[in-house]
Design an enzyme around this catalytic site. Structure first.
Site, PDB file in Angstrom:
ATOM      1  N   TRP A   1      -1.503   9.143  -5.506  1.00 29.84           N
ATOM      2  CA  TRP A   1      -2.256   8.058  -6.145  1.00 29.84           C
ATOM      3  C   TRP A   1      -1.383   7.174  -7.018  1.00 29.84           C
ATOM      4  CZ3 TRP A   1      -6.364   6.514  -3.968  1.00 29.84           C
ATOM      5  CH2 TRP A   1      -7.187   7.405  -3.291  1.00 29.84           C
TER       6      TRP A   1
ATOM      7  N   ILE B   1       0.725   0.399  -5.681  1.00 26.25           N
ATOM      8  CA  ILE B   1       1.408   0.191  -6.968  1.00 26.25           C
ATOM      9  C   ILE B   1       0.694  -0.861  -7.833  1.00 26.25           C
ATOM     10  CG2 ILE B   1       3.583  -0.601  -8.036  1.00 26.25           C
ATOM     11  CD1 ILE B   1       3.646   2.290  -7.055  1.00 26.25           C
TER      12      ILE B   1
ATOM     13  N   HIS C   1      -2.130   0.973  -9.457  1.00 28.80           N
ATOM     14  CA  HIS C   1      -1.614   2.022 -10.336  1.00 28.80           C
ATOM     15  C   HIS C   1      -1.032   1.423 -11.623  1.00 28.80           C
ATOM     16  CE1 HIS C   1       0.447   5.545 -11.766  1.00 28.80           C
ATOM     17  NE2 HIS C   1       1.609   4.922 -11.689  1.00 28.80           N
TER      18      HIS C   1
ATOM     19  N   HIS D   1     -14.703   1.689  -5.916  1.00 27.61           N
ATOM     20  CA  HIS D   1     -14.799   2.028  -4.479  1.00 27.61           C
ATOM     21  C   HIS D   1     -16.259   1.983  -4.038  1.00 27.61           C
ATOM     22  CE1 HIS D   1     -10.609   3.393  -4.711  1.00 27.61           C
ATOM     23  NE2 HIS D   1     -10.620   3.316  -3.397  1.00 27.61           N
TER      24      HIS D   1
END
Ligand SMILES: CC(C)(COP(=O)(O)OP(=O)(O)OC[C@H]1O[C@@H](n2cnc3c(N)ncnc32)[C@H](O)[C@@H]1OP(=O)(O)O)[C@@H](O)C(=O)NCCC(=O)NCCS
Length: 499
Positions: free
Chosen positions: A383, A388, A391, A424
């Protein structure tokens, strides 16, 4: 940049091969022993060792002249330290191609050609004269403007920090909920159109959140500097942009311009900076290559979905309705293969081709859109490395601020996954107009899965567990949603499954 590296490495490979071959030819002719040993040492260390050994033996002419054995491990034992399995990797690829060629043939014999480019258009629009998802995307400009004007007022002190935060809060909430309400209430928005519009709104939400945060940090630093009687008005957290021969160094509040905020809105990042690293020029060949990749891979994904995934999903409805467990598992495993291929293609299409394409046009210098997630031995590593931009945003604007406020690491990680799970679910449930929480659960389950894998599996086993979770986890969620969608819209799954 990457282009040059690509070119560089290709040249290097070519040189090594050609010189390697030349060296062998020379060896056959029996000349230039020094060149041969140099080249062979690089490509074939064992042969070189043997050759060197022979020379030594001949010159020494001692009692070990006829020795042909030495203390050594077999290549496949781990103690040998041997790690070049390139041939095995090629074998895997050949096997993969062969086994899937059979699948392709079987699929074509069974269903015929299902790829239909015209059908794709209907996925985006129901009525050719009405493009509600596109209108929603255009309307997002209002939220960009609102964020900019609030920041301008804050920078000159016309409104207080508290009022500014309140206005930003309303703006960002509206950016999330107004488009969601529109998608839910308008029947002319298709699921695919809805996903696209809401994805853009979500990206913009994260960007504007970052924009307001960074400007706030700049104001705080400006005030701190003013308190220490510093004469400089620049924001110390910003550094000179890379490759910026033609770019001026921007300082707060000089960054509060339309040009700056729109550059950020289109740049392939979610984290705002006053001075982004910039690449010195647009490389046309690189751009063209990424564009061709984008077009080809897009077609490939759509073709694979139509030809491979849709029939498999349709055939899965009956076992799911009958709760035939063994058939359900069989269907799920069958779906796992095309789903995984399409996901891998999507990864390359989105994170490599598309993001690099946009970055190249905008001369955006930081191209770290992904890291080596495929080597993940733990779930958190995956994850932290596969997406990126997300994150980085999570770390900078959510995780670290939580840690700094005294939250412990596990609580902060759970909170990040909760936020990610919310988005999500938002991106799936709202366009499908169906609230089932499968995506939410899928993300939240990553936390116990990470703890389990981290505790019991290491190295290659951990890596295999990460791959398994990706290959198996996604088709489960896909089947859940598709099944529920069919049942909701077509009455029963068996009816829907009927060809
Ligand atoms: C939750 C998440 C942010 C954790 O990331 P991580 O890299 O495992 O976090 P770590 O605890 O190792 O620490 C990360 C950083 O925080 C810093 N940190 C750790 N504890 C800290 C503390 N108490 N105070 C301040 N900083 C701290 C670390 O130094 C490290 O900094 P660095 O990045 O500059 O080196 C990450 O797993 C994540 O992004 N998850 C969600 C991803 C997601 O949903 N993606 C969606 C893709 S579709």
């Amino acid at each position: 940049m990457g282009d040059r590296n690509e070119k560089g490495s290709a040249k290097h490979r070519r040189r090594t091969t050609i010189s390697g071959e030349a060296a062998v030819t020379q060896a056959k002719r029996g000349g230039a022993a020094e060149t041969l040993s140099g080249q062979v040492k690089e490509k074939e260390p064992q042969k070189h060792e043997n050759a060197a050994g022979r020379q030594k033996n001949h010159s020494d002419a001692g009692e070990d002249t006829f020795s042909c054995h030495k203390l050594q491990e077999s290549l496949l034992s781990s103690a040998s330290g041997f790690s070049n399995y390139r041939g095995i990797l090629n074998w895997c690829v050949v096997m993969l191609v062969l086994s899937n060629a059979r699948l392709v043939l079987e699929n074509l014999i069974k269903y015929g050609v299902l790829v239909d480019p015209i059908q794709i258009i209907s996925l985006f629009v129901k009525d050719p004269c009405s493009w509600p998802a596109l209108c929603l995307i255009i309307v997002t400009n209002v939220f960009i403007m609102a964020a900019l004007y609030t920041e301008r007022k804050l920078s000159v002190g016309t409104i207080s920090e508290r009022t500014g935060s309140f206005l930003h809060c309303i703006n960002l909430s509206a950016l999330l909920f107004v488009p969601a309400g529109t998608v839910l209430s308008l029947s002319s928005v298709t699921p695919v159109g809805g996903v696209m519009a809401l994805s853009i709104c979500t990206v913009l939400f994260l960007k504007l959140y970052s924009y307001t945060d960074v400007n706030k940090w700049c104001r705080e630093q400006r005030q701190a500097k003013a308190r220490t009687l510093s004469r400089s008005h620049s924001c110390p957290s910003v550094h000179k942009a890379n490759g910026t021969a033609g770019y001026t160094h921007v300082t707060y509040p000089g960054n509060l311009t339309h040009r700056d905020i729109y550059y950020f809105a289109f740049a392939p990042t979610l984290c705002y900076e006053l001075n982004f690293p910039r690449s010195p020029r647009i490389r046309k060949r690189f751009l063209l290559r990424r564009l061709l990749e984008m077009l080809f891979l897009m077609q490939l994904m759509v073709g694979l979905i139509q030809q491979w995934m849709v029939p498999t999903i349709q055939n899965s409805m009956k076992p799911f309705q009958d709760m035939d467990f063994s058939r359900m598992v069989e269907r799920m495993l069958k779906l796992a293969v095309p789903n995984h291929f399409i996901w891998l293609i999507f990864f390359y299409w989105y994170f490599h081709s598309s993001m690099n394409f946009v970055a190249e046009i905008m001369q955006f210098g930081d191209r770290e859109f992904y890291r080596d997630w495929w080597n993940s031995e733990t779930i958190p590593y995956f994850w932290s490395n596969w997406n990126i931009p997300v994150h980085k945003w999570c770390l900078r604007h959510f995780y670290k601020p939580m840690l700094m406020r005294g939250a412990n690491r596990l609580a902060a990680q759970i909170a990040v996954f909760f936020l990610s799970a919310f988005f999500h679910e938002y991106l799936v449930s709202v366009p499908l107009k169906m609230f089932r929480l499968w995506a939410f659960l899928g993300m939240m389950l990553q936390v116990p899965l990470a703890i389990l894998v981290g505790r019991y599996l290491r190295g290659n086993y951990g890596n295999a567990a990460v791959w398994m979770s990706l290959i198996i986890g996604q088709p489960i969620a896909v089947l859940m949603y598709v099944h529920d969608y069919y049942v909701l819209h077509y009455g029963s799954a068996s009816e829907a499954a009927a060809p």
